[in-house]
Scaffold this motif. Structure first.
Motif, short mmCIF file in Angstrom:
data_model
loop_
_atom_site.label_atom_id
_atom_site.label_comp_id
_atom_site.label_asym_id
_atom_site.label_seq_id
_atom_site.Cartn_x
_atom_site.Cartn_y
_atom_site.Cartn_z
N UNK A 1 0.86 -1.18 0.00
CA UNK A 1 0.00 0.00 0.00
C UNK A 1 0.89 1.23 0.00
N UNK A 2 0.90 1.94 -1.11
CA UNK A 2 1.77 3.11 -1.26
C UNK A 2 1.55 4.08 -0.10
N UNK A 3 2.65 4.55 0.46
CA UNK A 3 2.59 5.49 1.55
C UNK A 3 2.64 4.84 2.92
N UNK A 4 2.23 3.58 3.00
CA UNK A 4 2.16 2.91 4.29
C UNK A 4 3.10 1.70 4.38
N UNK A 5 3.05 0.83 3.40
CA UNK A 5 3.96 -0.32 3.38
C UNK A 5 4.03 -0.85 1.96
N UNK B 1 7.07 -2.66 -0.76
CA UNK B 1 8.44 -3.01 -1.13
C UNK B 1 8.74 -2.61 -2.57
N UNK B 2 9.98 -2.21 -2.84
CA UNK B 2 10.36 -1.92 -4.21
C UNK B 2 10.82 -3.21 -4.88
N UNK B 3 11.33 -3.11 -6.10
CA UNK B 3 11.73 -4.30 -6.86
C UNK B 3 12.89 -5.05 -6.21
N UNK B 4 13.65 -4.37 -5.37
CA UNK B 4 14.77 -5.01 -4.67
C UNK B 4 14.35 -5.55 -3.29
N UNK B 5 13.05 -5.39 -2.97
CA UNK B 5 12.55 -5.88 -1.69
C UNK B 5 12.75 -4.93 -0.53
#
Length: 338
Positions: A43-47, A49-53
């Motif tokens: 959930x953007x802004x709250x939790x 992960x990016x593509x690298x985790x």
């Protein structure tokens, strides 16, 4: 003489009672070498992960703040992504140490699930997102529209209550996970997506064409989002609660990650108690004197976290609103450290 003896015995008894009665969870976390924090799967802004985790978000920052308070290292966190349906079971079973997953504090959750909410980190409310092409301006125009909603959330009940109260016909399409709900809406399986307003702004940013969607102005519920811990360990409850309050107090006192080193030399009693140069407030929690200093230095105060994750420093650019400090017209208010 008798009165002095009674006072001494009273002080001794209640002084002992004031100390942490149990260190069960804290000891388990220390032995493991990391905090296990239950979060939203994405959930953007709250939790998220990016593509690298690498995880980022308001709830992620809080988990790292707890780790900083305990270990002096905000990286000593293992994130456990949980669906709305599974989040409470994970906490009850001991799979996670703390649940920091945009969860609304309600009476039934607080009393019947074996958990304690530790405070309100984000004052939210349920809203609606629709496609601009529908030319809908208000939620009162949504009668007979198909609404995508997540299962196992307070959102379902709020949705039914709102439509019933306004004598509107409701058609729902419920899904087990947030990702399924959003994908169904974006694919056109329903006309409307309902969730907490903060979540709507986050999901809108992730869509292929964000400008094709709009969040309607109505807020139909109170959604005080908070973190929670299991019943039965008062010391752990206190630690998680006071991590949040330390971040709020730091913002109120103007102490940031950039100037907290200077605060060590402050003569302000409130600042001294916060950073650990006066009193034994960290020891009362079962931590060290500099517990709050480490949080501020390594993670930041509440305002810093809000700004970079959901506020003006983020793509979401959500106004502080109710989440401003009480001194600035908001509801965020922390008990003092003293």
């Amino acid at each position: 003489m008798k009165r002095a003896l009674v006072v001494t015995l009273f002080a001794a008894a209640f002084g002992t009672a004031a100390l942490p009665a149990s260190a069960q969870t804290l000891n388990a976390v220390k032995a493991r070498g990391a905090l296990v924090c239950g979060t939203n799967p994405g959930l953007a802004g709250f939790a998220l992960p990016d593509q690298q985790g690498n995880w980022a978000g308001l709830d992620v920052d809080f988990c790292r703040a707890v780790a900083a308070a305990i270990f002096g290292d905000p990286k000593k966190v293992k994130f456990a992504p949980l669906t709305a349906k599974d989040r409470f079971t994970a906490l009850q079973s001991g799979e996670i140490d703390v649940l920091a997953r945009n969860t609304s504090w309600t009476s039934s959750r607080d009393t019947s699930l074996g958990l304690n909410f530790t405070g309100i980190n984000y004052y939210d409310g349920q809203g609606f997102m629709v496609r601009q092409a529908l030319k809908v301006k208000t939620a009162l125009e949504l009668s007979e529209a198909a609404v995508c909603v997540g299962q196992g959330t307070t959102t379902e009940l709020n949705l039914a209550d709102y439509f019933r109260a306004n004598k509107m016909k409701l058609k729902t399409a419920a899904f087990a996970t947030n990702d399924e709900t959003v994908k169904a809406y974006e694919a056109g399986r329903c006309d409307v997506f309902t969730a907490d307003s903060s979540g709507l702004y986050g999901e809108r940013m992730r869509m292929a064409n964000p400008n094709e969607h709009m969040v309607l102005p109505e807020i139909i519920s109170k959604e005080p989002l908070g973190r929670s811990v299991r019943h039965g360990d008062d010391q752990w409850f206190d630690i998680v609660k006071w991590v949040h309050y330390a971040m709020l107090n730091a913002e109120e006192l103007g102490i940031t990650s950039k100037n907290v080193d200077e605060a060590l030399g402050s003569t302000n009693p409130d600042v001294r108690r916060l950073v650990g140069t006066e009193g034994n407030y960290g020891e009362q929690l079962g931590l060290t004197k500099d517990w709050a200093f480490r949080i501020i230095k390594q993670v930041g105060n509440y305002g810093e976290s809000f700004d970079r994750n959901v506020g003006d420093g983020s793509p979401l650019k959500i106004a502080r609103g109710l989440n401003a400090l009480w001194t600035k017209g908001g509801l965020q208010y922390a008990p003092p450290i003293r």
